[in-house]
Motif scaffolding. Structure first.
Motif, short mmCIF file in Angstrom:
data_model
loop_
_atom_site.label_atom_id
_atom_site.label_comp_id
_atom_site.label_asym_id
_atom_site.label_seq_id
_atom_site.Cartn_x
_atom_site.Cartn_y
_atom_site.Cartn_z
N ALA A 1 0.82 -1.22 0.00
CA ALA A 1 0.00 0.00 0.00
C ALA A 1 0.85 1.26 0.00
N ASP A 2 2.13 1.17 -0.26
CA ASP A 2 3.00 2.34 -0.26
C ASP A 2 2.60 3.31 -1.38
N PRO A 3 2.63 4.62 -1.12
CA PRO A 3 2.19 5.59 -2.13
C PRO A 3 2.95 5.52 -3.45
N ASP A 4 4.23 5.13 -3.41
CA ASP A 4 4.99 5.05 -4.66
C ASP A 4 4.71 3.75 -5.42
N HIS A 5 3.81 2.93 -4.89
CA HIS A 5 3.39 1.71 -5.59
C HIS A 5 1.90 1.73 -5.95
N VAL A 6 1.09 2.47 -5.21
CA VAL A 6 -0.36 2.49 -5.48
C VAL A 6 -0.87 3.87 -5.86
N GLY A 7 0.00 4.89 -5.85
CA GLY A 7 -0.46 6.25 -6.14
C GLY A 7 -1.09 6.39 -7.50
N GLY A 8 -0.64 5.58 -8.48
CA GLY A 8 -1.20 5.66 -9.83
C GLY A 8 -2.36 4.72 -10.09
N ASN A 9 -2.86 4.06 -9.05
CA ASN A 9 -3.94 3.08 -9.23
C ASN A 9 -5.12 3.62 -10.01
#
Length: 328
Positions: free
Chosen positions: A89-97
């Protein structure tokens, strides 16, 4: 850890295979296999598989890079994005969801009922993750949502292994509980022979163990061992520099032996901290003893978001219960 000549050769060959895509927001697209690509520079590393069924993307990068990521995928293929798999759930992994899912198209477009083709998931790509990722992105306990509803995972799992079969190959998603966080996943594309590891493996630094979100040193080592067990090195013909490719959460492409070295490094530091704890040393005394010595030049830092002392503290805190039980 020093890179072997073989690792340098593999890295060089991969760089030579980069397709000539124009840079967008400093993104770099590397073709790892005939149907598998990696995007670097969008936050966390992104992997994506292409084929007749569409595109399967692993991790979405940061919100700021989402448009550029979609454009980079579109330069490779016009096939629709079908699945987005989140490794944490880190922002640099899910920010572009949100934008990546909206740019896709659901697989469920059959005649399953009135309106199904256009209304299921809003028509966008499915988002798959461990259940804990959805919990964090949807902010329970009455807190404000950190992400819009359309960015949340639409499919979750809590068992050790989730799988699917798309584009002519099996895709296995392994839940690695209590590693970097309690919601980590690693994704294995079996025919492509590529593993996307997420932040359980970060070649730039000591692994980030987020204790507040359920991360532990024991779970981290177990996740690294899972990577070692899943990948196969280039044996017995080592001169070919083949074998399973591993895409870390951040940093360069690796092979199994790179993960072995990284796992051993983490295990050695864990053992040093454990031995010092058994002697009754406090956290500050353990830090002063420099249990990460020999590795700090390669992986450590005295400044920034994740320092050597942060890593030692995470080991100390998550080893505390097991050490005290054994001492008693």
């Amino acid at each position: 850890m020093l890179l072997s000549s073989g690792a340098f050769a593999m890295a060089a060959s991969l760089l030579l295979s980069v397709s000539a895509f124009p840079a967008q927001q400093d993104l770099e697209v590397l073709q790892l296999r005939p149907n598998f690509y990696m995007i670097a520079g969008a936050g966390g590393n992104i992997g994506f598989q292409v084929g007749a069924d569409g595109v399967v993307v692993v991790d979405a990068g940061s919100a700021a890079s989402a448009d550029a990521v979609v454009a980079a995928i579109r330069k490779v293929t016009t096939q629709p994005i079908r699945y987005l798999i989140d490794t944490s759930a880190d922002p640099d992994h899910v920010g572009g969801n949100l934008k990546i899912a909206k740019a896709g198209q659901t697989l469920f477009t059959g005649n399953g009922g009135a309106g199904l083709a256009t209304n299921f998931l809003g028509g966008g790509a499915s988002i798959l993750s461990a259940e804990q990722v959805l919990t964090r992105m949807s902010a329970p306990n009455g807190k404000p949502y950190p992400y819009p509803v359309d960015a949340w995972p639409t499919e979750t799992f809590n068992q050790p292994r989730k799988y699917m079969y798309l584009n002519g190959e099996g895709i296995e998603v392994f839940h690695e509980p209590a590693a970097h966080t309690d919601g980590d996943a690693i994704v294995f594309f079996r025919r492509s022979d590529v593993v996307v590891a997420g932040d359980v493996f970060d070649t730039r630094r000591f692994p980030v163990i987020d204790v507040a979100e359920g991360g532990t040193i024991q779970g981290e080592i177990a996740a690294l061992q899972k990577l070692v067990d899943t990948a196969i090195p280039s044996v017995p013909i080592v001169s070919r520099e083949e074998g399973t490719l591993i895409v870390p959460g951040h940093g360069r492409i690796c092979d199994q032996l790179d993960v072995v070295d990284y796992r051993d490094m983490v295990t050695i530091i864990r053992d040093r901290v454990r031995d010092l704890m058994k002697q009754g040393l406090t956290l500050e005394q353990v830090k002063a003893a420099s249990p990460a010595r020999g590795y700090t030049r390669r992986y450590g830092s005295d400044t920034g978001a994740w320092t050597t002392n942060d890593f030692v503290k995470a080991i100390y805190e998550t080893m505390g219960r097991s050490v005290s039980e054994k001492v008693q």
